[in-house]
Write an enzyme that holds these catalytic residues in place. Structure first.
Site, mmCIF file in Angstrom:
data_model
loop_
_atom_site.group_PDB
_atom_site.id
_atom_site.type_symbol
_atom_site.label_atom_id
_atom_site.label_comp_id
_atom_site.label_asym_id
_atom_site.label_seq_id
_atom_site.Cartn_x
_atom_site.Cartn_y
_atom_site.Cartn_z
ATOM 1 C CD1 TRP A 158 -6.054 4.547 -3.843
ATOM 2 C CD2 TRP A 158 -4.648 2.572 -3.651
ATOM 3 N NE1 TRP A 158 -4.693 4.838 -4.694
ATOM 4 C CE2 TRP A 158 -3.536 3.816 -4.314
ATOM 5 C CE3 TRP A 158 -3.823 1.130 -3.715
ATOM 6 C CZ2 TRP A 158 -2.577 3.366 -4.885
ATOM 7 C CZ3 TRP A 158 -2.351 1.041 -4.583
ATOM 8 C CH2 TRP A 158 -1.369 2.271 -4.085
ATOM 9 C CG ASP A 239 -2.498 -1.366 1.458
ATOM 10 O OD1 ASP A 239 -1.483 -0.294 1.599
ATOM 11 O OD2 ASP A 239 -3.097 -0.819 0.482
ATOM 12 C CE LYS A 275 -1.817 7.947 1.293
ATOM 13 N NZ LYS A 275 -2.926 8.349 -0.142
HETATM 14 N N1 KET Z 1 -2.696 2.158 -0.463
HETATM 15 C C1 KET Z 1 -3.463 2.638 -0.480
HETATM 16 C C2 KET Z 1 -4.814 2.047 0.382
HETATM 17 C C3 KET Z 1 -3.833 3.588 -0.599
HETATM 18 O O1 KET Z 1 -4.353 4.941 -0.447
HETATM 19 C C4 KET Z 1 -2.389 4.542 -1.336
HETATM 20 C C5 KET Z 1 -2.103 6.059 -1.418
HETATM 21 C C6 KET Z 1 -1.404 3.502 -1.089
HETATM 22 C C7 KET Z 1 -1.265 2.246 -1.559
HETATM 23 C C8 KET Z 1 -0.256 4.273 -2.084
HETATM 24 O O2 KET Z 1 0.216 5.001 -1.546
HETATM 25 P P1 KET Z 1 1.941 4.957 -1.851
HETATM 26 O O3 KET Z 1 2.110 7.069 -1.905
HETATM 27 O O4 KET Z 1 2.311 4.145 -2.394
HETATM 28 O O5 KET Z 1 2.808 5.168 -0.367
HETATM 29 N N2 KET Z 1 -3.666 6.635 -2.003
HETATM 30 C C9 KET Z 1 -3.701 7.582 -2.572
HETATM 31 C C10 KET Z 1 -2.825 8.545 -3.205
HETATM 32 C C11 KET Z 1 -2.667 7.427 -4.541
HETATM 33 O O6 KET Z 1 -4.118 6.959 -5.282
HETATM 34 O O7 KET Z 1 -1.742 7.214 -5.342
HETATM 35 C C12 KET Z 1 -5.452 7.968 -2.631
HETATM 36 O O8 KET Z 1 -6.264 7.248 -2.381
HETATM 37 O O9 KET Z 1 -5.453 8.972 -3.046
#
Ligand code: KET
Length: 428
Positions: A158, A239, A275
């Site tokens: 990511w 993560d 998610k």
């Molecule tokens: N870890 C991973 C691996 C991840 O894909 C995301 C979010 C997060 C943490 C953080 O999500 P949060 O909303 O802070 O709980 N990924 C998606 C959104 C983004 O980039 O913020 C994405 O990859 O599209």
């Protein structure tokens, strides 16, 4: 009404050219050296999508679940929890470490309902600003208390992982993860990198549904990884942003973590409800660190709170209420589990549909990986140039690494998407 004389004096002063202002203008301007920041590779895609007036546009960029009409989803369990909150609960500050109830429920999800580590109070845990905030808090903790350590991050990962540990000023190394030719795991490369890292290194692992590749180690491979971590005394930081999205079952998706726990590791874990509960904008998450004993856990938690206090003081209350109400109530929890499974299943259905559409268009390429990969994303293998063509010619928005958010694919857009992918991939 006549202006009061003091107010008039202030207005006069405000418009009169001040010698100071003139001097400041003569010197270089204060922010003149600030260049626009580069666009975020993921959230920048959403910005571009929103700015496109085309009625055909499709957003398969950000990992945010949509229903089969392409609309954002609020889960029924969340709606019910919100009904219970409305008018009943106050909005006072949470403690610096966040909601105790929400943390308790989160730990059960990650470590297991009957975890001995929870009973022994060996886990230092705080509510965090979703998964990003949990990672960042950990990175800051790592920098503060293990200033000589580095973080090993998988290739690819990511994109924000790199930003998080960069801004926390923790040096980064990478380790082999993906094998582009097989579109699967480079297990041999991964094991070599684990073996070759200095003893006691920190590794960032995706607990399940690896982003962006959709490729996870098998249970047997996780066991080997855990064994090698033990030999090398490495520290695994998980993560877990997609618990429930890999298999449809949050319990099964925690398997990797449980294997490491069975093997007696100390671990760190970032959890997100963005998610799996659809709480994206509520910023609900949890950071936990399994310590040697209760005393150590108390100390570590107090330090995590001290990092949080000057940064955001305490975490937001609404999402934590939603999470703890759902997970505390057996009926709501089983509704949630059903809804998570429903989201995961819709995505699996769309994987099949996308692959079948591409095959029926006569694509000469293999698209097996669309259905072999798991979680929210399909790591398609398309080049940045092919992605640019999708965007420029077909108004299809996705990250330039070729990642398709399957959560944005619907019965209504899958044929259009498949056709466009076929058009841009049929000639080299
Ligand atoms: N870890 C991973 C691996 C991840 O894909 C995301 C979010 C997060 C943490 C953080 O999500 P949060 O909303 O802070 O709980 N990924 C998606 C959104 C983004 O980039 O913020 C994405 O990859 O599209």
């Amino acid at each position: 009404m006549a202006m009061s004389s003091s107010l008039a004096a202030i207005r006069r002063r405000a418009v009169a050219p001040s010698p100071l202002a003139a001097r400041a203008r003569a010197m270089a301007s204060l922010f003149g050296h600030v260049e626009p920041a580069p666009k975020d590779p993921i959230l920048g895609v959403t910005e571009a999508f929103l700015a496109d007036p085309s009625p055909d546009k499709v957003n398969v960029g950000v990992g945010a679940y949509r229903d089969d009409n392409g609309k954002p989803v609020v889960l029924d369990c969340v709606r019910e929890a919100e009904r219970r909150i409305a008018g009943n609960l106050n909005m006072e500050y949470l403690p610096m470490g966040g909601s105790i109830k929400m943390i308790e429920e989160s730990l059960k999800l990650a470590y297991g309902e009957d975890s001995e580590f929870i009973k022994d109070k060996r886990i230092a845990a705080v509510q965090a600003l979703s998964g990003t905030g949990a990672c960042r808090l950990f990175a800051d903790f790592q920098r503060r208390f293990l200033p000589d350590s580095q973080i090993y991050i998988p290739t690819p990962t990511w994109s924000n992982h790199h930003n998080i540990w960069r801004d926390a000023q923790v040096p980064q190394r990478t380790f082999t993860y993906y094998h582009p030719e097989s579109r699967g795991l480079d297990f041999a490369g991964l094991m070599d990198d684990i073996k070759n890292a200095p003893n006691g290194s920190f590794f960032l692992l995706h607990a399940c549904a690896h982003n962006p590749t959709g490729v996870d180690p098998t249970e047997e491979q996780w066991r080997e990884i855990s064994y090698q971590f033990k030999v090398k005394n490495h520290f695994p930081f998980f993560d877990m942003a997609y618990q429930g999205f890999a298999s449809g079952d949050p319990e099964r998706d925690a398997r990797a973590i449980r294997i490491f726990l069975e093997d007696g590791h100390q671990i760190g874990c970032a959890q997100s409800y963005a998610k799996n509960m659809g709480l994206y904008g509520q910023r609900a998450g949890c950071l936990s660190i399994l310590c040697e004993d209760e005393m150590q856990a108390v100390a570590v938690k107090s330090q995590l709170q001290q990092i949080a206090r000057p940064m955001y003081s305490n975490p937001p209350v609404h999402g934590s209420l939603v999470v703890s109400i759902i997970l505390n109530d057996p009926e709501l929890k089983s509704l949630w589990l059903k809804e998570v499974k429903g989201m995961a299943d819709r995505i699996i259905g769309m994987r099949k549909a996308l692959r079948e559409n591409l095959e029926s268009l006569g694509s000469h390429l293999s698209w097996d990986h669309i259905t072999n990969q798991i979680g929210m994303f399909c790591y398609s293998g398309m080049t940045p140039e092919q992605v640019d063509r999708l965007t420029n010619e077909y108004h299809i928005y996705m990250t330039r690494n070729g990642r398709i958010s399957m959560a944005g694919v619907t019965t209504g857009n899958v044929a259009y998407l498949a056709n466009a992918i076929h058009e841009v991939t049929k000639t080299k």
